[in-house]
Design a protein around this motif. Structure first.
Motif, PDB file in Angstrom:
ATOM      1  N   ASN A  87      -8.199  -3.020   2.989  1.00 39.52           N
ATOM      2  CA  ASN A  87      -7.435  -2.129   3.862  1.00 39.52           C
ATOM      3  C   ASN A  87      -8.387  -1.285   4.693  1.00 39.52           C
ATOM      4  O   ASN A  87      -9.363  -0.742   4.165  1.00 39.52           O
ATOM      5  N   TYR A  88      -8.076  -1.185   5.970  1.00 41.96           N
ATOM      6  CA  TYR A  88      -8.865  -0.332   6.858  1.00 41.96           C
ATOM      7  C   TYR A  88      -7.948   0.738   7.427  1.00 41.96           C
ATOM      8  O   TYR A  88      -6.998   0.453   8.149  1.00 41.96           O
ATOM      9  N   TYR A  89      -8.234   1.999   7.066  1.00 41.73           N
ATOM     10  CA  TYR A  89      -7.419   3.131   7.499  1.00 41.73           C
ATOM     11  C   TYR A  89      -8.000   3.726   8.776  1.00 41.73           C
ATOM     12  O   TYR A  89      -9.009   4.422   8.739  1.00 41.73           O
ATOM     13  N   LEU A  90      -7.370   3.416   9.911  1.00 43.16           N
ATOM     14  CA  LEU A  90      -7.749   4.090  11.139  1.00 43.16           C
ATOM     15  C   LEU A  90      -7.404   5.573  11.040  1.00 43.16           C
ATOM     16  O   LEU A  90      -8.094   6.424  11.602  1.00 43.16           O
ATOM     17  N   SER A  91      -6.290   5.853  10.348  1.00 41.28           N
ATOM     18  CA  SER A  91      -5.872   7.200   9.983  1.00 41.28           C
ATOM     19  C   SER A  91      -4.968   7.032   8.773  1.00 41.28           C
ATOM     20  O   SER A  91      -4.758   5.912   8.288  1.00 41.28           O
ATOM     21  N   GLN A  92      -4.404   8.105   8.283  1.00 39.46           N
ATOM     22  CA  GLN A  92      -3.595   8.014   7.079  1.00 39.46           C
ATOM     23  C   GLN A  92      -2.406   7.085   7.252  1.00 39.46           C
ATOM     24  O   GLN A  92      -2.030   6.371   6.317  1.00 39.46           O
ATOM     25  N   ILE A 108       0.860  -1.175   0.000  1.00 38.42           N
ATOM     26  CA  ILE A 108       0.000   0.000   0.000  1.00 38.42           C
ATOM     27  C   ILE A 108       0.903   1.234   0.000  1.00 38.42           C
ATOM     28  O   ILE A 108       2.027   1.171   0.503  1.00 38.42           O
ATOM     29  N   PRO A 109       0.459   2.352  -0.556  1.00 35.54           N
ATOM     30  CA  PRO A 109       1.300   3.553  -0.544  1.00 35.54           C
ATOM     31  C   PRO A 109       1.446   4.098   0.882  1.00 35.54           C
ATOM     32  O   PRO A 109       0.454   4.432   1.532  1.00 35.54           O
ATOM     33  N   VAL A 110       2.688   4.166   1.360  1.00 33.60           N
ATOM     34  CA  VAL A 110       2.959   4.700   2.694  1.00 33.60           C
ATOM     35  C   VAL A 110       4.206   5.573   2.638  1.00 33.60           C
ATOM     36  O   VAL A 110       5.038   5.450   1.734  1.00 33.60           O
TER      37      VAL A 110
END
Length: 662
Positions: free
Chosen positions: A330-335, A42-44
């Motif tokens: 994907n689950y984004y709790l925050s960015q 994933i883009p990080v």
């Protein structure tokens, strides 16, 4: 000679610094935190990644005339590139002391290794490439088999900016290289497409007596990527790459000139469909459908009516396919805090037919095998107060051949300050057996009960910036332990039993140091050094044989203990650039196959120097093309060396060309 070469490079760097400093005021360069994908799928932000990652920009490589992936990887810390002599010769990559089939290779997410990990880096050019990401260390938790020592992923350009470009160059050994690119897009979609044709007469055109031989190499590649964004929640990407390569080789396995008309040819079609859908409330689903098909030919026809002794004619046709589907949520709790759950299914097939002719009469054989794999994986990435990041992953593979296998990976990165980052990570990896090792029949019997080869790895690293980001340093210590290595034996332990077994073990450890400095805005100096220690800890069937592939207590083959690279690049926007580079490879252990059994030999160290540059000679704002002259010189001082014993490498090679931009 080596000291002299390094001294000359240092002189070039000194001159570049002196010229660029005249009349210029040094300004701080802010260190950016780039986005990377391969390490986590994933883009990080790169600062969140706990593994070591190297990113090569396609435009930077193109400006230096680096046209093939193998040339780009030579300058990456911890990577050794071994090419069998001439252009098109079989090329392997060793990362951190692992085997040559321990590197997973991806093109836009599509695995392109053959089943069992083998990949020939000789045929992958960098036309239409946006960037290359290299993950150092195990990544099987996300990519499954083959990703034991690292992952190399090539990303195709996405287009957007309307552009057309043509690049033509020619050079030593009768080389002609032609590339054409076109790209464009609008608010909802974009495209980029490129075609490349590379041809050369090769290096091995005459033997020591002056007799002519055919060493032609041709590689034609068409690559494209098309993206569509029908709404704010959906992204669709489709990539396609077709490569047709033919390599004529007059040599046998020892490097002796023996044949007038033998060749290999491969036609590879790679397709990928990537769908991203944002579901709201932080949820996102990604679907990747991937296909890689290899149509390979090996042909060694009868040289003439007088060629009637031994096995004087052989031909093999093979079709190898890998098709897969991957679904991730994907689950984004925050960015910067993401939970991932994924499922992957893959089908592999290999079919081949061979025929031979000998003084004993004709014969033929066929091979047909397939296997499926299902995998379930999960990953968590957390960033705490922008100071402390944690990543962890777990994977379960359920394979039709070797059953279930579990891999894991975890790491921590601590930002001690704005300038200092400390990281530590550990994980496991595996590589499935090849089809031949599993299912071979005839003179050699495969073993369907083989386990995957596996590794346990860990590393610690530190990254430091100074002078406002104008100097960046990183250092890493790693250790990898390899177990259940598959070995071949002529004498099976059981009568009529298989010839392949999981039996050998080895280890590798080392230090990787790299530094990048921008003393003035137009000059970049980068260098790295890899120090590697390898040892066979269990020789298996080779126990007691000091000349074998796995000699107990000895180094692993073709892994240099020292590799050093340094480049200096000077760039003037709108006018051109110049780069000087030096590459040193320490001595390696190889085998001499000119006699049986093959003996272990030492390949001496070598140092090469490269120069490259480009200069805009015509800039026209009236709609006509910009014209840029290009130059690349490889092995400037004509160093005599071998990457593989018996196969002299290319001497001084010069490419001169022109590029047109519209």
């Amino acid at each position: 000679m080596q000291v002299s070469i390094i001294g000359k490079l240092l002189l070039v760097i000194t001159l570049l610094v002196a010229v660029s400093a005249q009349g210029q005021q040094v300004a701080d360069t802010t260190m950016l935190d780039p986005i990377v994908v391969t390490a986590t799928r994933i883009p990080v932000r790169r600062s969140l990644v706990t593994a070591q990652v190297t990113v090569l920009r396609g435009d930077d490589l193109a400006a230096r005339g680096v046209d093939y992936l193998l040339e780009a990887l030579k300058e990456v810390v911890g990577v050794s590139v071994i090419q069998t002599g001439s252009f098109g010769g079989a090329t392997s990559v060793f990362m951190r002391g692992g085997e040559s089939d321990y590197v997973q290779v991806l093109v836009d997410g599509v695995p392109v290794n053959e089943p069992g990990g083998a990949y020939n880096f000789a045929d992958l050019p960098l036309n239409n490439v946006d960037r290359v990401e290299i993950v150092h260390g195990p990544a099987s938790v996300l990519y499954g088999s083959d990703a034991i020592a690292g992952v190399v992923q090539v990303f195709t350009k996405t287009g957007n900016t309307p552009r057309a470009r043509a690049n033509v160059r020619g050079g030593t050994f009768g080389t002609v290289d032609v590339t054409a690119d076109v790209s464009g897009g609008s608010g909802i979609g974009a495209y980029s497409f490129s075609v490349k044709n590379f041809s050369t007469n090769g290096v091995y055109t005459r033997d020591s007596a002056g007799a002519p031989f055919d060493n032609d190499y041709r590689n034609t590649v068409a690559a494209g990527r098309f993206t569509l964004r029908p709404d704010d929640q959906t992204d669709v990407g489709f990539s396609v790459r077709y490569a047709d390569s033919k390599f004529n080789f007059p040599t046998d396995g020892s490097g002796a000139f023996v044949d007038q008309n033998s060749f290999t040819q491969s036609k590879v079609t790679t397709l990928g469909l990537d769908l991203v859908r944002r579901l709201g409330s932080g949820f996102e689903t990604r679907i990747l459908l991937a296909s890689n098909n290899i149509d390979a030919t090996f042909d060694d026809s009868q040289d003439g009516p007088a060629d009637t002794l031994g096995f004087f004619e052989f031909r093999n046709l093979a079709d190898v396919q890998r098709q897969s589907g991957d679904v991730r949520l994907n689950y984004y709790l925050s960015q910067d805090n993401v939970l991932t759950a994924g499922f992957e299914i893959e089908e592999q097939t290999q079919r081949s037919f061979s025929e031979s002719n000998s003084q004993f009469g004709p014969s033929s054989d066929s091979f047909d095998a397939d296997r499926d794999n299902r995998a379930y994986y999960a990953q968590a990435i957390f960033d705490l107060a922008d100071r402390f990041s944690v990543s962890a992953g777990l994977r379960l593979d359920d394979n039709e051949s070797f059953g279930t296998f579990v891999t894991y990976r975890g790491g921590v990165a601590l930002r001690l300050s704005q300038q200092t980052r400390f990281r530590v990570s550990a994980g496991t990896g595996f590589k499935e057996p090849t089809f031949f090792e599993n299912f071979a029949t005839g003179f050699v019997l495969g073993n369907p009960e083989l386990d995957p080869e596996k590794s346990l790895s860990w590393e610690v690293g530190i990254e430091q910036t100074a002078l406002g980001g104008r100097v960046q340093f990183s250092g890493t210590y790693f250790r990898q332990d390899f177990e259940d290595l598959i070995q071949f034996t002529f004498a099976s332990p059981t009568v009529g039993g298989p010839n392949y077994f999981n039996i050998a073990e080895a280890r590798a450890s080392g230090v990787e140091l790299q530094v990048t400095a921008v003393p003035v805005p137009q000059l970049t100096v980068a260098g790295n050094i890899s120090l590697l220690d390898t040892e066979v800890t269990d020789a298996g069937f080779d126990a007691g044989d000091p000349e074998a592939t796995f000699a107990l207590g000895e180094r692993l083959l073709r892994r240099p203990e020292v590799v050093f690279s340094m480049t200096a690049s000077y760039h003037v926007p709108g006018r051109g650039s110049a780069t000087a580079g030096v590459h040193h490879v320490g001595d390696r252990i190889d085998r001499d196959f000119s006699s049986f059994p093959a003996s272990r030999v030492v390949l001496t160290s070598y140092t090469t120097v490269e120069l490259s540059g480009e200069a805009t000679i015509l800039r026209n704002d009236a709609g006509l093309p910009d014209v840029t002259a290009t130059l690349r010189v490889e092995n400037l001082f004509d160093e005599d060396y071998q990457s593989v014993f018996g196969f002299p490498a290319r001497g001084r090679t010069i490419f001169l060309g022109a590029r047109l931009d519209i």
